[in-house]
Design a protein around this motif. Structure first.
Motif, PDB file in Angstrom:
ATOM      1  N   PHE A   1       0.829  -1.205   0.000  1.00  0.00           N
ATOM      2  CA  PHE A   1       0.000   0.000   0.000  1.00  0.00           C
ATOM      3  C   PHE A   1       0.862   1.253   0.000  1.00  0.00           C
ATOM      4  N   ALA A   2       1.915   1.236   0.801  1.00  0.00           N
ATOM      5  CA  ALA A   2       2.809   2.383   0.838  1.00  0.00           C
ATOM      6  C   ALA A   2       3.476   2.597  -0.510  1.00  0.00           C
ATOM      7  N   LEU A   3       3.850   1.491  -1.161  1.00  0.00           N
ATOM      8  CA  LEU A   3       4.460   1.580  -2.474  1.00  0.00           C
ATOM      9  C   LEU A   3       3.481   2.167  -3.479  1.00  0.00           C
ATOM     10  N   ALA A   4       2.239   1.669  -3.434  1.00  0.00           N
ATOM     11  CA  ALA A   4       1.223   2.189  -4.352  1.00  0.00           C
ATOM     12  C   ALA A   4       0.990   3.671  -4.114  1.00  0.00           C
ATOM     13  N   THR A   5       0.954   4.064  -2.858  1.00  0.00           N
ATOM     14  CA  THR A   5       0.737   5.475  -2.539  1.00  0.00           C
ATOM     15  C   THR A   5       1.880   6.330  -3.061  1.00  0.00           C
TER      16      THR A   5
ATOM     17  N   SER B   1      -3.092  -5.221 -17.974  1.00  0.00           N
ATOM     18  CA  SER B   1      -4.074  -4.932 -16.922  1.00  0.00           C
ATOM     19  C   SER B   1      -3.424  -4.573 -15.592  1.00  0.00           C
ATOM     20  N   PRO B   2      -3.933  -3.519 -14.913  1.00  0.00           N
ATOM     21  CA  PRO B   2      -3.474  -3.213 -13.561  1.00  0.00           C
ATOM     22  C   PRO B   2      -4.216  -4.027 -12.501  1.00  0.00           C
ATOM     23  N   GLY B   3      -5.150  -4.886 -12.934  1.00  0.00           N
ATOM     24  CA  GLY B   3      -5.984  -5.661 -12.023  1.00  0.00           C
ATOM     25  C   GLY B   3      -7.442  -5.519 -12.402  1.00  0.00           C
ATOM     26  N   MET B   4      -8.261  -6.455 -11.923  1.00  0.00           N
ATOM     27  CA  MET B   4      -9.673  -6.468 -12.302  1.00  0.00           C
ATOM     28  C   MET B   4     -10.606  -6.277 -11.105  1.00  0.00           C
ATOM     29  N   ARG B   5     -10.043  -5.851  -9.970  1.00  0.00           N
ATOM     30  CA  ARG B   5     -10.832  -5.654  -8.753  1.00  0.00           C
ATOM     31  C   ARG B   5     -11.493  -6.952  -8.300  1.00  0.00           C
TER      32      ARG B   5
ATOM     33  N   PRO C   1       6.598  -8.443 -21.713  1.00  0.00           N
ATOM     34  CA  PRO C   1       7.671  -8.209 -20.747  1.00  0.00           C
ATOM     35  C   PRO C   1       8.166  -6.772 -20.690  1.00  0.00           C
ATOM     36  N   THR C   2       7.805  -5.931 -21.680  1.00  0.00           N
ATOM     37  CA  THR C   2       8.266  -4.542 -21.671  1.00  0.00           C
ATOM     38  C   THR C   2       7.177  -3.567 -21.250  1.00  0.00           C
ATOM     39  N   ASP C   3       6.044  -4.074 -20.845  1.00  0.00           N
ATOM     40  CA  ASP C   3       4.914  -3.208 -20.475  1.00  0.00           C
ATOM     41  C   ASP C   3       5.172  -2.565 -19.111  1.00  0.00           C
ATOM     42  N   TRP C   4       5.088  -1.223 -19.048  1.00  0.00           N
ATOM     43  CA  TRP C   4       5.332  -0.531 -17.777  1.00  0.00           C
ATOM     44  C   TRP C   4       4.292  -0.873 -16.714  1.00  0.00           C
ATOM     45  N   ILE C   5       3.163  -1.471 -17.126  1.00  0.00           N
ATOM     46  CA  ILE C   5       2.125  -1.819 -16.147  1.00  0.00           C
ATOM     47  C   ILE C   5       2.665  -2.818 -15.120  1.00  0.00           C
ATOM     48  N   ASP C   6       3.740  -3.508 -15.478  1.00  0.00           N
ATOM     49  CA  ASP C   6       4.336  -4.481 -14.566  1.00  0.00           C
ATOM     50  C   ASP C   6       4.925  -3.809 -13.329  1.00  0.00           C
ATOM     51  N   ASP C   7       5.167  -2.493 -13.404  1.00  0.00           N
ATOM     52  CA  ASP C   7       5.697  -1.753 -12.259  1.00  0.00           C
ATOM     53  C   ASP C   7       4.609  -1.291 -11.297  1.00  0.00           C
ATOM     54  N   VAL C   8       3.341  -1.456 -11.683  1.00  0.00           N
ATOM     55  CA  VAL C   8       2.233  -1.051 -10.819  1.00  0.00           C
ATOM     56  C   VAL C   8       2.010  -2.119  -9.757  1.00  0.00           C
ATOM     57  N   PRO C   9       2.006  -1.762  -8.486  1.00  0.00           N
ATOM     58  CA  PRO C   9       1.813  -2.766  -7.429  1.00  0.00           C
ATOM     59  C   PRO C   9       0.473  -3.489  -7.564  1.00  0.00           C
ATOM     60  N   SER C  10       0.503  -4.796  -7.433  1.00  0.00           N
ATOM     61  CA  SER C  10      -0.713  -5.605  -7.517  1.00  0.00           C
ATOM     62  C   SER C  10      -1.372  -5.648  -6.139  1.00  0.00           C
ATOM     63  N   VAL C  11      -2.062  -4.564  -5.814  1.00  0.00           N
ATOM     64  CA  VAL C  11      -2.621  -4.415  -4.480  1.00  0.00           C
ATOM     65  C   VAL C  11      -3.955  -3.697  -4.573  1.00  0.00           C
TER      66      VAL C  11
ATOM     67  N   PRO D   1      -4.846  -8.260  -7.752  1.00  0.00           N
ATOM     68  CA  PRO D   1      -3.806  -9.109  -8.330  1.00  0.00           C
ATOM     69  C   PRO D   1      -3.661  -8.952  -9.842  1.00  0.00           C
ATOM     70  N   ASP D   2      -2.470  -9.218 -10.302  1.00  0.00           N
ATOM     71  CA  ASP D   2      -2.165  -9.251 -11.730  1.00  0.00           C
ATOM     72  C   ASP D   2      -2.901 -10.433 -12.366  1.00  0.00           C
ATOM     73  N   PRO D   3      -3.773 -10.204 -13.348  1.00  0.00           N
ATOM     74  CA  PRO D   3      -4.505 -11.314 -13.961  1.00  0.00           C
ATOM     75  C   PRO D   3      -3.617 -12.334 -14.667  1.00  0.00           C
ATOM     76  N   THR D   4      -2.359 -11.968 -14.984  1.00  0.00           N
ATOM     77  CA  THR D   4      -1.477 -12.960 -15.617  1.00  0.00           C
ATOM     78  C   THR D   4      -0.771 -13.838 -14.595  1.00  0.00           C
ATOM     79  N   ASP D   5      -0.919 -13.534 -13.311  1.00  0.00           N
ATOM     80  CA  ASP D   5      -0.347 -14.397 -12.280  1.00  0.00           C
ATOM     81  C   ASP D   5      -1.079 -15.739 -12.306  1.00  0.00           C
TER      82      ASP D   5
END
Length: 352
Positions: free
Chosen positions: A11-15, A262-266, A285-295, A304-308
């Protein structure tokens, strides 16, 4: 306690991301466009047919379809000419009427942002000029298509940027056009920018407020297609569009839900979506969305990341895509997989 600590760290990372460490403060808060089509007040007051017309705010797409089916051709054309902004955006109305109505509405618009949308031959199935503008366009012959796809875009998309130059396969129109070209002429694809998207990657992009409003609009749009006799579509959801699709999933009539970048699907997993659609996920593998915390915590983040693998979606290969908007680029493994889903065939040996 350890799990709680991990949650608080995420959460702190996302903030920190949202408040500036990655430039996410560039977004402006948007007011979601909701409610019935423009011109609905005059439509409700019109007694040209001798009785009340169906209320655009209350009538279901099935009821709208039944109403138009009860009219003669002359009566349908009369309503189209008197209320093009309503007919063009009324889910459940015959698509041929919607094309014609939106052509009239666009021809009457003096906004230069929409000039290209008024070009002859474009099949505009929805056009609402209010706010930043919303639009949906069809590629292919929707009425005769064996399979239909709907593309739901993410942030920074509206009627003015719908087919902007410089990102050929990353715009709503570009994604749908590329999908249709790869899937074949017995399919059709719709680029649907029918909700208020976030601008930039600010608080709007990190919360579900706009997605909640968009989910209802997406559901009604797809219900209107089905009520008009079209097959249930495969729905392709890019970036923040996957948040919209996740919130709509439990009521959305669809054969497949395909999320990309996807940043997540809630939802915590596929079961949490409560959908009968087959759920697919892609991330290159080059998508910047991978840097978004899955939280997802206190309303922030999308889960969660839907590709997990633990999420439970079927993984789509995307090694040949490049960046956040490269999934529909011709020649990529991701586009080939999307086209297979759009056709209803197997993907890499995995069937629907």
């Amino acid at each position: 306690m350890r799990r709680y600590a991990r949650t608080m760290v995420a959460f702190a990372l996302a903030t920190s991301v949202v408040t500036g460490s990655a430039g996410w403060v560039s977004g402006d808060a948007q007011q979601a466009l909701t409610g019935p089509p423009p011109g609905s007040t005059s439509w409700r007051a019109d007694r040209v047919l001798g009785s009340e017309l169906p209320d655009p705010a209350r009538a279901t797409p099935t009821e709208v379809a039944a109403f138009f089916d009860s009219l003669s051709t002359d009566e349908q054309q009369l309503l189209l000419l008197r209320h093009p902004s309503v007919v063009g955006n009324l889910d459940g109305a015959p698509l041929e009427l919607r094309y014609r109505a939106n052509s009239l509405a666009l021809a009457a618009s003096d906004d230069p942002r929409y000039r290209s949308l008024a070009a002859p031959g474009r099949r505009i199935i929805a056009f609402d000029p209010r706010g930043r503008g919303q639009v949906a366009e069809v590629f292919g012959e929707l009425r005769s298509a064996r399979r239909v796809s709907v593309v739901v875009p993410g942030s920074d998309n509206d009627a003015g940027t719908f087919d902007r130059e410089g990102d050929t396969h990353g715009t709503p129109a570009g994604m749908a056009k590329s999908l249709y070209a790869e899937a074949g002429s017995d399919t059709a694809a719709i680029a649907w920018t029918g909700y208020t998207t976030p601008v930039g990657v600010g608080i709007d992009a990190a919360t579900g407020r706009l997605a909640e409003a968009g989910a209802g609009r997406l559901t009604r749009f797809v219900e209107g297609l089905v009520a008009d006799g079209l097959p249930e579509p495969a729905v392709f959801c890019h970036s923040y569009g996957s948040v919209v699709c996740g919130l709509a999933a439990h009521r959305l009539p669809a054969t497949d839900l395909v999320v990309l970048g996807s940043p997540g699907m809630r939802a915590d997993d596929v079961d949490g979506l409560r959908t009968r659609a087959t759920v697919w996920a892609a991330k290159d593998p080059t998508d910047w969305i991978d840097d978004v915390p899955s939280v997802r915590f206190a309303g922030l983040g999308h889960g969660p990341d839907p590709t997990d693998p633990t999420f439970g979606a079927r993984r789509i290969p995307a090694d040949e895509a490049r960046g956040h908007t490269g999934y529909f680029a011709p020649g990529t493994d991701s586009l080939r997989a999307f086209a297979a889903i759009a056709r209803g065939t197997s993907v890499g040996g995995v069937s629907r």
